[in-house]
Design an enzyme around this catalytic site. Structure first.
Site, PDB file in Angstrom:
ATOM      1  N   CYS A 140       3.089  -6.343   1.310  1.00  0.00           N
ATOM      2  CA  CYS A 140       2.105  -5.377   0.811  1.00  0.00           C
ATOM      3  C   CYS A 140       1.840  -4.239   1.786  1.00  0.00           C
ATOM      4  O   CYS A 140       1.368  -3.179   1.386  1.00  0.00           O
ATOM      5  CB  CYS A 140       0.789  -6.079   0.485  1.00  0.00           C
ATOM      6  SG  CYS A 140       0.922  -7.302  -0.824  1.00  0.00           S
ATOM      7  N   HIS A 160      -2.626  -1.939  -7.189  1.00  0.00           N
ATOM      8  CA  HIS A 160      -1.905  -2.300  -5.965  1.00  0.00           C
ATOM      9  C   HIS A 160      -0.393  -2.246  -6.200  1.00  0.00           C
ATOM     10  O   HIS A 160       0.257  -3.277  -6.350  1.00  0.00           O
ATOM     11  CB  HIS A 160      -2.350  -3.702  -5.546  1.00  0.00           C
ATOM     12  CG  HIS A 160      -1.773  -4.201  -4.271  1.00  0.00           C
ATOM     13  ND1 HIS A 160      -1.161  -3.396  -3.332  1.00  0.00           N
ATOM     14  CD2 HIS A 160      -1.717  -5.474  -3.767  1.00  0.00           C
ATOM     15  CE1 HIS A 160      -0.764  -4.148  -2.319  1.00  0.00           C
ATOM     16  NE2 HIS A 160      -1.084  -5.406  -2.557  1.00  0.00           N
ATOM     17  N   CYS A 206      -3.704  -7.321   4.165  1.00  0.00           N
ATOM     18  CA  CYS A 206      -2.978  -8.580   4.283  1.00  0.00           C
ATOM     19  C   CYS A 206      -1.584  -8.428   3.689  1.00  0.00           C
ATOM     20  O   CYS A 206      -1.348  -7.581   2.822  1.00  0.00           O
ATOM     21  CB  CYS A 206      -3.741  -9.700   3.583  1.00  0.00           C
ATOM     22  SG  CYS A 206      -4.135  -9.374   1.857  1.00  0.00           S
TER      23      CYS A 206
END
Length: 390
Positions: free
Chosen positions: A89, A346, A376
């Protein structure tokens, strides 16, 4: 003394899965923000030494080095190279770190960092099909640990990790739902005020229209509606789809150089990359590394948490920023002031650059000197970046 500065930042609006950007190839999404970056900053693409591009699912339409394909699709000179990277991510946030390090070392003068993910066209997990990324030796290391699923192709589950965080920090379902609702409310308020407009590059669509605004914001959601959602990761859990980030499509790009080079070429710095670190933590819980990454960044920067005017902690799941708040004792009013991934979405490989673009705009609008971004990442990692307004 040399420094690394951001001289341009732009992003697409973020589309919902199977939403407005579903018909746009991820190479074309990448090309769109590259062109917009050059147009808005006035940089000459021929002077770009390299393009570092984050993308998590590097398969199918996102394979074959999408960074280079995006450069070519943008119409930039064939002399401009590009490379694609995956830190899960945090991929495009890591791209920014690599860009800063490259210009600071003198290996390049001007680097573009960013990323893309079309989670509609290349679903999450596509790159795992047909292969087992976890060896027997790795499984042996974690077999028996709570949250580790020995019989699964991907035995480290982020949703289960979020549940473990909620359990460890004693976060209730109500707390998570309240945080999720606030994300939508803040994002809606920012959108209504036009706060996102300067950072957005509307995407032309095949029907002749344009996709011009983030479409993940749910203005009609309520605590009651959030309370009706199932807990998919644990029967007795507290995390739902409503308190998790949205599966999304989008891209973002940042231009990085030194103050000296920017001055000589008529580019105006927006912010200095003050500190850039990466940290790692428990890979089973997976989502706690923003806490040590923040501590590491502040230590290296010589700053206290109270000196940071805005914090962007990616809302992968609501327990992540809530646990981060509890451990850092940061001011919750400074956290994700324009909403986060729960409301805005996201798009994995593009999220780091999207968040940085949004944070920079907020800092400029409010005269904030220091901003901190952390997120994270799969495998229990996290990048943290402190930028200083100039």
């Amino acid at each position: 003394m040399s420094d690394a500065v951001i001289v341009g930042a732009v992003r697409t609006p973020v589309g919902r899965r199977r939403g407005s950007l579903a018909g746009v190839h991820p190479v074309d999404l990448s090309a769109h923000v590259l062109r917009a970056l050059a147009e808005r900053t006035g940089l000459d693409p021929a002077q770009v030494d390299d393009v570092f591009w984050g993308c998590v699912s590097q398969v199918g339409e996102q394979s074959w080095n999408i960074a280079r394909n995006g450069v070519l699709a943008a119409g930039w000179p064939e002399t401009v190279p590009g490379t694609t990277l995956d830190r899960q991510c945090g991929s495009s946030q890591q791209a920014l770190h690599f860009a800063a390090a490259t210009v600071l070392s003198g290996q390049a003068d001007l680097v573009v960092a960013g990323g893309v993910e079309s989670m509609t066209r290349v679903p999450m997990g596509s790159s795992v099909a047909g292969g087992m990324p976890f060896s027997d030796q790795l499984r042996d290391r974690y077999r028996g640990v709570e949250g580790f699923a020995d019989d699964a192709p991907l035995p480290f589950n982020q949703g289960v990790g979020a549940e473990l965080i909620a359990q460890r920090w004693r976060l209730s379902r109500t707390q998570l739902d309240e945080f999720a609702l606030a994300s939508h409310e803040k994002a809606a308020a920012a959108q209504d005020a036009g706060a996102f407009d300067p950072e957005l590059a509307a995407v032309p669509l095949g029907d002749g229209g344009k996709f011009a605004a983030d479409e993940g914001i749910r203005r009609d959601t309520t605590l009651a509606k959030l309370g009706e959602l199932a807990t998919p990761f644990r029967a007795d859990g507290v995390v739902t789809a409503g308190s998790a980030s949205q599966i999304s499509d989008g891209a973002a790009a940042l231009a990085v150089t030194t103050s000296e080079w920017a001055s000589r070429h008529g580019l105006r710095p927006l912010a200095r990359i003050h500190t850039a670190v990466v940290a790692a933590d428990d890979p089973v819980t997976m989502l706690t590394a923003p806490i040590p990454a923040t501590a590491k960044a502040l230590r290296r920067a010589g700053l206290g948490i109270e000196e940071i005017g805005v914090y962007e902690v990616n809302e992968a799941f609501a327990p992540v920023p809530l646990a981060w708040l509890a451990e850092t004792e940061a001011d919750p009013e400074r956290l994700n002031p324009r909403g986060g991934a729960i409301a805005l979405g996201h798009p994995l490989g593009g999220s780091g650059a999207r968040i940085m673009t949004t944070m920079l705009q907020h800092m400029r609008d409010n005269g904030i000197r220091y901003g901190l971004q952390t997120m994270c990442e799969g495998g229990g990692m996290a990048n943290a970046t402190i930028v200083e307004l100039v």
